[in-house]
Design a protein around this motif. Structure first.
Motif, PDB file in Angstrom:
ATOM      1  N   LEU A  81       0.822  -1.208   0.000  1.00  0.00           N
ATOM      2  CA  LEU A  81       0.000   0.000   0.000  1.00  0.00           C
ATOM      3  C   LEU A  81       0.856   1.258   0.000  1.00  0.00           C
ATOM      4  CD1 LEU A  81      -2.797  -1.077   2.512  1.00  0.00           C
ATOM      5  CD2 LEU A  81      -2.883  -1.090   0.018  1.00  0.00           C
ATOM      6  N   ALA A  82       1.997   1.206   0.691  1.00  0.00           N
ATOM      7  CA  ALA A  82       2.894   2.365   0.727  1.00  0.00           C
ATOM      8  C   ALA A  82       3.345   2.749  -0.680  1.00  0.00           C
ATOM      9  CB  ALA A  82       4.098   2.079   1.616  1.00  0.00           C
ATOM     10  N   ARG A  83       3.630   1.752  -1.486  1.00  0.00           N
ATOM     11  CA  ARG A  83       4.041   2.015  -2.866  1.00  0.00           C
ATOM     12  C   ARG A  83       2.915   2.709  -3.636  1.00  0.00           C
ATOM     13  NH1 ARG A  83       8.625   1.707  -2.934  1.00  0.00           N
ATOM     14  NH2 ARG A  83       9.574  -0.134  -3.831  1.00  0.00           N
ATOM     15  N   GLU A  84       1.690   2.282  -3.366  1.00  0.00           N
ATOM     16  CA  GLU A  84       0.522   2.879  -4.006  1.00  0.00           C
ATOM     17  C   GLU A  84       0.403   4.365  -3.672  1.00  0.00           C
ATOM     18  OE1 GLU A  84      -4.261   2.273  -3.582  1.00  0.00           O
ATOM     19  OE2 GLU A  84      -3.035   0.452  -3.592  1.00  0.00           O
ATOM     20  N   TYR A  85       0.803   4.725  -2.446  1.00  0.00           N
ATOM     21  CA  TYR A  85       0.727   6.122  -2.006  1.00  0.00           C
ATOM     22  C   TYR A  85       1.995   6.916  -2.343  1.00  0.00           C
ATOM     23  CZ  TYR A  85      -3.653   5.314   0.459  1.00  0.00           C
ATOM     24  OH  TYR A  85      -4.978   5.031   0.757  1.00  0.00           O
ATOM     25  N   GLY A  86       2.925   6.285  -3.049  1.00  0.00           N
ATOM     26  CA  GLY A  86       4.101   6.997  -3.538  1.00  0.00           C
ATOM     27  C   GLY A  86       5.300   7.007  -2.615  1.00  0.00           C
ATOM     28  N   PHE A  87       5.261   6.202  -1.546  1.00  0.00           N
ATOM     29  CA  PHE A  87       6.385   6.152  -0.621  1.00  0.00           C
ATOM     30  C   PHE A  87       7.479   5.211  -1.102  1.00  0.00           C
ATOM     31  CE2 PHE A  87       2.777   6.982   2.344  1.00  0.00           C
ATOM     32  CZ  PHE A  87       3.199   8.197   2.842  1.00  0.00           C
ATOM     33  N   LYS A  88       8.726   5.519  -0.745  1.00  0.00           N
ATOM     34  CA  LYS A  88       9.797   4.536  -0.780  1.00  0.00           C
ATOM     35  C   LYS A  88       9.762   3.794   0.553  1.00  0.00           C
ATOM     36  CE  LYS A  88      12.911   6.077  -4.297  1.00  0.00           C
ATOM     37  NZ  LYS A  88      14.335   6.024  -4.693  1.00  0.00           N
ATOM     38  N   THR A  89      10.367   2.591   0.582  1.00  0.00           N
ATOM     39  CA  THR A  89      10.185   1.756   1.764  1.00  0.00           C
ATOM     40  C   THR A  89      11.493   1.144   2.267  1.00  0.00           C
ATOM     41  OG1 THR A  89       9.746  -0.187   0.390  1.00  0.00           O
ATOM     42  CG2 THR A  89       7.838   1.099   1.100  1.00  0.00           C
ATOM     43  N   LEU A  90      11.668   1.208   3.584  1.00  0.00           N
ATOM     44  CA  LEU A  90      12.668   0.421   4.283  1.00  0.00           C
ATOM     45  C   LEU A  90      11.871  -0.648   5.027  1.00  0.00           C
ATOM     46  CD1 LEU A  90      15.646   1.762   6.414  1.00  0.00           C
ATOM     47  CD2 LEU A  90      14.420  -0.320   6.977  1.00  0.00           C
ATOM     48  N   VAL A  91      12.016  -1.892   4.601  1.00  0.00           N
ATOM     49  CA  VAL A  91      11.159  -2.971   5.104  1.00  0.00           C
ATOM     50  C   VAL A  91      11.990  -3.958   5.911  1.00  0.00           C
ATOM     51  CG1 VAL A  91       9.520  -4.781   4.487  1.00  0.00           C
ATOM     52  CG2 VAL A  91       9.649  -2.695   3.101  1.00  0.00           C
ATOM     53  N   GLY A  92      11.515  -4.279   7.102  1.00  0.00           N
ATOM     54  CA  GLY A  92      12.261  -5.149   7.998  1.00  0.00           C
ATOM     55  C   GLY A  92      11.631  -6.506   8.208  1.00  0.00           C
ATOM     56  N   ALA A  93      12.486  -7.531   8.318  1.00  0.00           N
ATOM     57  CA  ALA A  93      12.074  -8.844   8.814  1.00  0.00           C
ATOM     58  C   ALA A  93      12.322  -8.838  10.319  1.00  0.00           C
ATOM     59  CB  ALA A  93      12.878  -9.949   8.142  1.00  0.00           C
ATOM     60  N   TRP A  94      11.273  -9.026  11.111  1.00  0.00           N
ATOM     61  CA  TRP A  94      11.419  -9.017  12.567  1.00  0.00           C
ATOM     62  C   TRP A  94      11.931 -10.379  13.028  1.00  0.00           C
ATOM     63  CZ3 TRP A  94      11.099  -5.059  15.964  1.00  0.00           C
ATOM     64  CH2 TRP A  94      11.196  -5.405  17.324  1.00  0.00           C
ATOM     65  N   LEU A  95      13.109 -10.381  13.614  1.00  0.00           N
ATOM     66  CA  LEU A  95      13.718 -11.633  14.061  1.00  0.00           C
ATOM     67  C   LEU A  95      13.729 -11.710  15.583  1.00  0.00           C
ATOM     68  CD1 LEU A  95      16.820 -11.849  11.676  1.00  0.00           C
ATOM     69  CD2 LEU A  95      14.511 -12.737  11.306  1.00  0.00           C
TER      70      LEU A  95
END
Length: 294
Positions: free
Chosen positions: A88-102
């Protein structure tokens, strides 16, 4: 003099201690309207906590609210409903830093890693974060974390991959630092008991320490902020005006020096009280009712 140079000189000259409450609010709004580099995003509202059902509607509403004010969104997890946020963030025009929670649940770790890789392969990840403060929490061994980082790097050769932790961990753990493409450093003067008057200088020192630990690698400040309510920690005193002072100093530095910074956080979150005490619920720029504090 160019508009940009004039603006930067103006920003650099802001002295927060010279501003009254209304002046702090006004300057904070000016900086917010200039767009932050990034902000930390969690979708939880009311009494929700990690693991609770997240609706697409609530994520959309919050992203739409943030859209005018930031370029990047940081997402902490790729499971339990969080996987819809980068899409959804991409749809709103954001760039993303996405994390895998370990953590110490290896089965959940596998789910997070696979979901991160899948989202990245679908084009929804600009920077991948493998783990968040898992060394600080002592939930994994160093070699285990490095193995996860290398797996993601191998799967995503075109995307910068890093690990998020307190700035000093990159000095203390050179093997992890070496494994990272990018250094993702959390810098919190508040949590180290630093007074507000020295907090910007201290945050800069944290950033430069992380930079010195990884010559030639980009350092991104993945979290920094100041709580607007709660109890003092040493010389660090929460409060509305101190939170605004910290925001102004942080964003002015970010804009004038080109520091890539993710401010913590978008919204107040009541569930954080369990881990951090009363102060945990008041890190947002927006309150729990999604009202901008200034």
């Amino acid at each position: 003099m160019s508009y940009r140079k004039e603006k930067m000189m103006s920003l650099a000259g802001v002295q927060v201690n010279d501003l009254d409450r209304d002046g702090l609010k006004e300057q904070s709004r000016v900086l917010l309207n200039e767009k932050m580099h990034g902000i930390c995003f969690s979708p939880y509202e009311g009494k929700q906590k990690p693991g609770d059902v997240i609706s697409e509607a609530q994520v959309r509403r919050k992203l739409a609210l943030l859209q005018p004010y930031t370029k990047w969104i940081r997402v902490f997890s790729c499971t339990q409903g969080n996987e819809i946020i980068p899409v959804l963030a991409r749809e709103y025009g954001f760039k993303t830093l996405v994390g895998a929670w370990l953590g110490d649940d290896l089965e959940k770790n596998e789910e997070e890693i696979k979901a991160l890789v899948e989202l990245a392969n679908q084009g929804y990840v600009d920077v991948a974060a493998v783990g968040n403060e898992v060394m600080y929490r002592k939930e994994l061994q160093e070699d285990e974390l490095i193995a996860y980082i290398n797996r993601v790097k191998e799967a995503l050769p075109e995307i910068p991959v890093g690990y998020v932790d307190a700035y000093y961990e990159f000095t203390n753990r050179p093997k992890i630092t070496e494994a990272c493409d990018v250094i993702l450093a959390n810098c919190y003067p508040y949590w180290e008991g630093c007074g507000i008057d020295y907090s910007l200088l201290y945050m800069k020192q944290m950033y430069y320490q992380a930079q010195a630990a990884a010559p030639g690698k980009k350092v991104i400040i993945t979290e920094t902020g100041w709580p607007s309510e709660g109890e003092a920690l040493g010389a660090a005193v929460p409060g509305y005006e101190n939170a605004l002072k910290y925001f102004i100093n942080a964003q002015t530095w970010s804009q004038t020096d080109g520091i890539e910074m993710f401010y913590f956080a978008a919204f107040d979150e009541s569930w954080k009280v369990d881990a951090e005490g009363a102060v945990g619920a008041y890190w947002g720029l927006w309150d729990q009712n999604e009202q901008l504090k200034f």
